[in-house]
Design an enzyme around this catalytic site. Sequence first.
Site, PDB file in Angstrom:
ATOM      1  N   ASP A 157      -8.161   0.545   6.966  1.00  0.00           N
ATOM      2  CA  ASP A 157      -8.074  -0.681   7.580  1.00  0.00           C
ATOM      3  C   ASP A 157      -6.954  -1.013   8.528  1.00  0.00           C
ATOM      4  OD1 ASP A 157      -6.441  -2.522   5.733  1.00  0.00           O
ATOM      5  OD2 ASP A 157      -7.642  -1.114   4.515  1.00  0.00           O
TER       6      ASP A 157
ATOM      7  N   LYS B 229       0.718  -1.305   0.157  1.00  0.00           N
ATOM      8  CA  LYS B 229      -0.070  -0.049  -0.136  1.00  0.00           C
ATOM      9  C   LYS B 229       0.769   1.359  -0.047  1.00  0.00           C
ATOM     10  CE  LYS B 229      -4.367  -0.300  -0.166  1.00  0.00           C
ATOM     11  NZ  LYS B 229      -5.450   0.402  -0.656  1.00  0.00           N
TER      12      LYS B 229
HETATM   13  C1  PLP Z   1      -3.083  -6.133   1.635  1.00  0.00           C
HETATM   14  C2  PLP Z   1      -4.237  -5.452   0.640  1.00  0.00           C
HETATM   15  N1  PLP Z   1      -4.611  -5.863  -0.601  1.00  0.00           N
HETATM   16  C3  PLP Z   1      -5.673  -5.426  -1.257  1.00  0.00           C
HETATM   17  C4  PLP Z   1      -6.331  -4.268  -0.766  1.00  0.00           C
HETATM   18  C5  PLP Z   1      -7.475  -3.863  -1.638  1.00  0.00           C
HETATM   19  O1  PLP Z   1      -7.116  -2.658  -2.331  1.00  0.00           O
HETATM   20  P1  PLP Z   1      -8.073  -1.649  -2.785  1.00  0.00           P
HETATM   21  O2  PLP Z   1      -9.102  -1.132  -1.658  1.00  0.00           O
HETATM   22  O3  PLP Z   1      -7.699  -0.610  -3.380  1.00  0.00           O
HETATM   23  O4  PLP Z   1      -9.076  -2.167  -3.611  1.00  0.00           O
HETATM   24  C6  PLP Z   1      -5.842  -3.748   0.487  1.00  0.00           C
HETATM   25  C7  PLP Z   1      -6.792  -2.366   0.859  1.00  0.00           C
HETATM   26  O5  PLP Z   1      -6.422  -1.844   1.912  1.00  0.00           O
HETATM   27  C8  PLP Z   1      -5.107  -4.252   0.979  1.00  0.00           C
HETATM   28  O6  PLP Z   1      -4.739  -3.744   2.397  1.00  0.00           O
END
Ligand code: PLP
Length: 401
Positions: A122, A75
């Site tokens: 989150d 992220k």
């Molecule tokens: C580890 C991880 N994977 C995938 C995502 C998904 O990303 P998005 O919210 O841009 O769809 C998040 C989002 O916080 C994440 O923390």
Amino acid sequence: METIKWAVNHMPKTEDSQLKVMALDEVEKARAFHESFPQYSITPLVKLDKMAGRLGLKEVYVKDESYRFGLNAFKVLGGSFAMARYIAQQVGKDVSELPYNVLTSDELRKTFGQATFFTATDGNHGRGVAWAANKLGQKCVVLMPKGTTQTRLNNILAEGAQATIEEYNYDECVRMANDLANKTEHGIMVQDTAWDGYEEIPAWIMQGYGTMASEANEQLDDFGCERPTHVFIQAGVGSLAGAVQGYFANRYPENPPKVIVVEAEAAACLYKGAALGTGELQIVDGDMVTIMAGLACGEPNTISWDILKNHVDSFVAAPDWVAARGMRMLAAPVKGDSPVTSGESGAAPFGALSCIMCMDEYKELREHLGLDESSKVLLFSTEGDTDPERYESIVWGGNSR
Ligand SMILES: Cc1ncc(COP(=O)(O)O)c(C=O)c1O
């Protein structure tokens, strides 16, 4: 056991005006920016040869983002690039003129001044924003939804940010953080999702995620794989999925890979839109209880939604056991393959792929996607064990939570 649901994309196409957000030269700018960090190293692309054979596929590649800047998730790529582009804009420069050493210099801090970056998270996005703000000598305020674990909060506090767990869900925390930013002098909202009227920063965040796709594409080339035939990508609000889909659509305009979006069933807003089929954006609300904390978002990014509608092949809604299965399979793959430490949100797409390949009830989807011994599949493990206790409970303890 709850089953996986899926919807093939039959939504009407639009003018595709958002695809340019992920133009290859924008992504290259982001990548050059990230490469200027002293903490930078390319994250591994793990080739699972034995697993591919076992699943009935030609090749399977997993990009392991647990190695990203020591932060255990991809992220930070988004928040850091968006903050740099914002600062560049404010001081009248192009972001290419602000590599890490310039951006963190006292001189630039004096010119730009003191700001406060706000966000809701989150966990992973907020940690990335807090980390970048810390490096830039800027303030940071982070709001987290109810149900967030203490470990995730502590990781953000450790970066010097002001962080709190609220009594509200993710989407409500976004609105609260935005209000606070608007009320604060030199307050800037750095959110990893877009809505009408808030598009510039999220577009930059998506470009930042492009670094990961661009690295993976180059690493595939090093393995002698010219192009993946399928890409499985997880989604919360869909910024990541839009970024990855956008990158591959721009990279291979003539023969793009088939992209399959995987969401947590409890928060499957994109799937819901695809199942409805009109192209209208759909929202999921409530507590969205799932182990996939990073995917527990019910309101899609408006920019991404446009890219996804025009390009994605299918949308999958995965129950928690699918993510847990993916975590275990990646932790203990077939003998001879290297393990990958993949957290709940990281492993969901791999879990879904394994079910689609191995279970009779998903034969129709397997055939629709054309997944067979000639397929070369790329997946992104977007986080490691960001919640170590839950990781051990699932992978070692055999629990599904
Ligand atoms: C580890 C991880 N994977 C995938 C995502 C998904 O990303 P998005 O919210 O841009 O769809 C998040 C989002 O916080 C994440 O923390």
